[in-house]
Structure formats: C-alpha cells, structure tokens
Write a protein that holds these residues in place. Structure first.
Motif, PDB file in Angstrom:
ATOM      1  N   UNK A  80       0.874  -1.167   0.000  1.00  0.00           N
ATOM      2  CA  UNK A  80       0.000   0.000   0.000  1.00  0.00           C
ATOM      3  C   UNK A  80       0.914   1.221   0.000  1.00  0.00           C
ATOM      4  N   UNK A  81       0.929   1.919  -1.137  1.00  0.00           N
ATOM      5  CA  UNK A  81       1.683   3.151  -1.250  1.00  0.00           C
ATOM      6  C   UNK A  81       0.741   4.301  -0.953  1.00  0.00           C
ATOM      7  N   UNK A  82       1.121   5.104   0.007  1.00  0.00           N
ATOM      8  CA  UNK A  82       0.261   6.194   0.468  1.00  0.00           C
ATOM      9  C   UNK A  82       0.955   7.517   0.191  1.00  0.00           C
ATOM     10  N   UNK A  83       0.352   8.293  -0.693  1.00  0.00           N
ATOM     11  CA  UNK A  83       0.879   9.614  -1.054  1.00  0.00           C
ATOM     12  C   UNK A  83      -0.039  10.707  -0.542  1.00  0.00           C
ATOM     13  N   UNK A  84       0.491  11.918  -0.513  1.00  0.00           N
ATOM     14  CA  UNK A  84      -0.291  13.079  -0.090  1.00  0.00           C
ATOM     15  C   UNK A  84      -1.020  12.799   1.226  1.00  0.00           C
ATOM     16  N   UNK A  85      -0.298  12.275   2.172  1.00  0.00           N
ATOM     17  CA  UNK A  85      -0.903  11.873   3.436  1.00  0.00           C
ATOM     18  C   UNK A  85      -1.446  13.063   4.203  1.00  0.00           C
ATOM     19  N   UNK A  86      -2.555  12.817   4.896  1.00  0.00           N
ATOM     20  CA  UNK A  86      -3.233  13.833   5.679  1.00  0.00           C
ATOM     21  C   UNK A  86      -3.279  13.378   7.141  1.00  0.00           C
ATOM     22  N   UNK A  87      -3.412  14.320   8.064  1.00  0.00           N
ATOM     23  CA  UNK A  87      -3.523  13.917   9.478  1.00  0.00           C
ATOM     24  C   UNK A  87      -4.656  12.921   9.726  1.00  0.00           C
ATOM     25  N   UNK A  88      -5.722  13.025   8.960  1.00  0.00           N
ATOM     26  CA  UNK A  88      -6.839  12.100   9.149  1.00  0.00           C
ATOM     27  C   UNK A  88      -6.542  10.695   8.654  1.00  0.00           C
ATOM     28  N   UNK A  89      -5.403  10.493   8.007  1.00  0.00           N
ATOM     29  CA  UNK A  89      -4.975   9.139   7.642  1.00  0.00           C
ATOM     30  C   UNK A  89      -4.297   8.429   8.808  1.00  0.00           C
ATOM     31  N   UNK A  90      -4.073   9.121   9.895  1.00  0.00           N
ATOM     32  CA  UNK A  90      -3.462   8.524  11.074  1.00  0.00           C
ATOM     33  C   UNK A  90      -4.319   7.376  11.596  1.00  0.00           C
ATOM     34  N   UNK A  91      -3.708   6.202  11.705  1.00  0.00           N
ATOM     35  CA  UNK A  91      -4.448   5.003  12.099  1.00  0.00           C
ATOM     36  C   UNK A  91      -3.474   3.838  12.234  1.00  0.00           C
ATOM     37  N   UNK A  92      -3.985   2.749  12.770  1.00  0.00           N
ATOM     38  CA  UNK A  92      -3.277   1.471  12.682  1.00  0.00           C
ATOM     39  C   UNK A  92      -3.789   0.778  11.420  1.00  0.00           C
ATOM     40  N   UNK A  93      -2.875   0.373  10.573  1.00  0.00           N
ATOM     41  CA  UNK A  93      -3.216  -0.243   9.297  1.00  0.00           C
ATOM     42  C   UNK A  93      -2.992  -1.746   9.377  1.00  0.00           C
ATOM     43  N   UNK A  94      -3.943  -2.486   8.809  1.00  0.00           N
ATOM     44  CA  UNK A  94      -3.899  -3.944   8.834  1.00  0.00           C
ATOM     45  C   UNK A  94      -4.042  -4.481   7.406  1.00  0.00           C
ATOM     46  N   UNK A  95      -3.256  -5.485   7.069  1.00  0.00           N
ATOM     47  CA  UNK A  95      -3.547  -6.211   5.842  1.00  0.00           C
ATOM     48  C   UNK A  95      -4.375  -7.438   6.198  1.00  0.00           C
ATOM     49  N   UNK A  96      -5.110  -7.937   5.221  1.00  0.00           N
ATOM     50  CA  UNK A  96      -6.009  -9.056   5.448  1.00  0.00           C
ATOM     51  C   UNK A  96      -6.153  -9.865   4.176  1.00  0.00           C
TER      52      UNK A  96
END
Length: 129
Positions: A80-96
């Motif tokens: 998962x490539x995440x560009x233009x990150x925003x403060x609201x993207x703050x989280x714990x990320x999980x793959x499934x």
C-alpha cells in the motif's frame, strides 16, 4: 495464510509511506487481499482491496487518487503506497486475506471484516500536521 506487515511510521502531512504485507507460508494466489485501518476511537474500515490473479483493485473514496494497492507475485507481497498523506490518515493499518471471490465485473462486493480469513499484526501510521 500468515501475514507479516512492515512499513509505517511518522510522516508530515503531504508526505508518503509504503506498507508491505508478506505471506510467511503459502502463496496469495487465489486470494483477495486488502488493507484496513482503525483510527483512534473509530471502527476498522476498508482502505483498499486487490484481486491477486488479475490485479483488479478497489478503494475507499477517502483515499482514491492518493493510495495505491499493488502486489508482487514473485515476492508474494502486497503493498500500500500512500501519497499526499493527511492527518486524518493517522491510524493502525492492517492487511487481510480473503479466500473468497468478491470482485465481479469490476465491482468489489467485499470489505466486511468477517469475510477475511487472516490478518496482519497491524502497523501504526501517524501523519503530523
């Protein structure tokens, strides 16, 4: 299938990060893979999904145009490539991993947590303003 995540960390708003999710065992062939995230005080929600055999993808509206999910067949890894990150993207990320087929004619009908057979350990992504 066992999933091992890597990546994540702290980044300033507008920056980029890449998350990885590798199988420690069997191949992802035949699976549909996804990334979820859980923000503080919120439920875990689907971010993006990919069908392994043809690379068909689906995204949450909040990340379309900024995040890209992809897979590497040889490495048996989903990214998962995440560009233009925003403060609201703050989280714990999980793959499934989901062993069923929920893509149909270009539409993704999955995204419900009970659909997924295996989960990664989670990784923190923090975006500062």
């Amino acid at each position: 299938v066992q999933l091992a995540q890597s990546g994540g960390g702290l980044v300033q708003a507008g920056g980029s990060l890449r998350l990885s999710c590798a199988s420690s065992g069997r191949t992802f062939s035949g699976y549909e893979m996804a990334w979820f995230r859980r923000a503080p005080g919120k439920e875990r929600r689907l971010v993006a999904a990919i069908r392994w055999y043809d690379g068909d993808t689906a995204y949450a509206d909040s990340v379309k145009g900024r995040f890209t999910i992809s897979r590497d067949n040889a490495e048996n890894t989903v990214y998962l490539v995440m560009n233009k990150l925003k403060p609201e993207d703050t989280a714990v990320y999980y793959c499934a991993a989901d062993s069923s087929s929920r893509f149909s004619s270009g539409t993704y009908y999955g995204g419900s947590e009970p659909d997924f057979d295996s989960w990664g350990q989670g990784t923190q992504v923090t975006v500062s303003s």
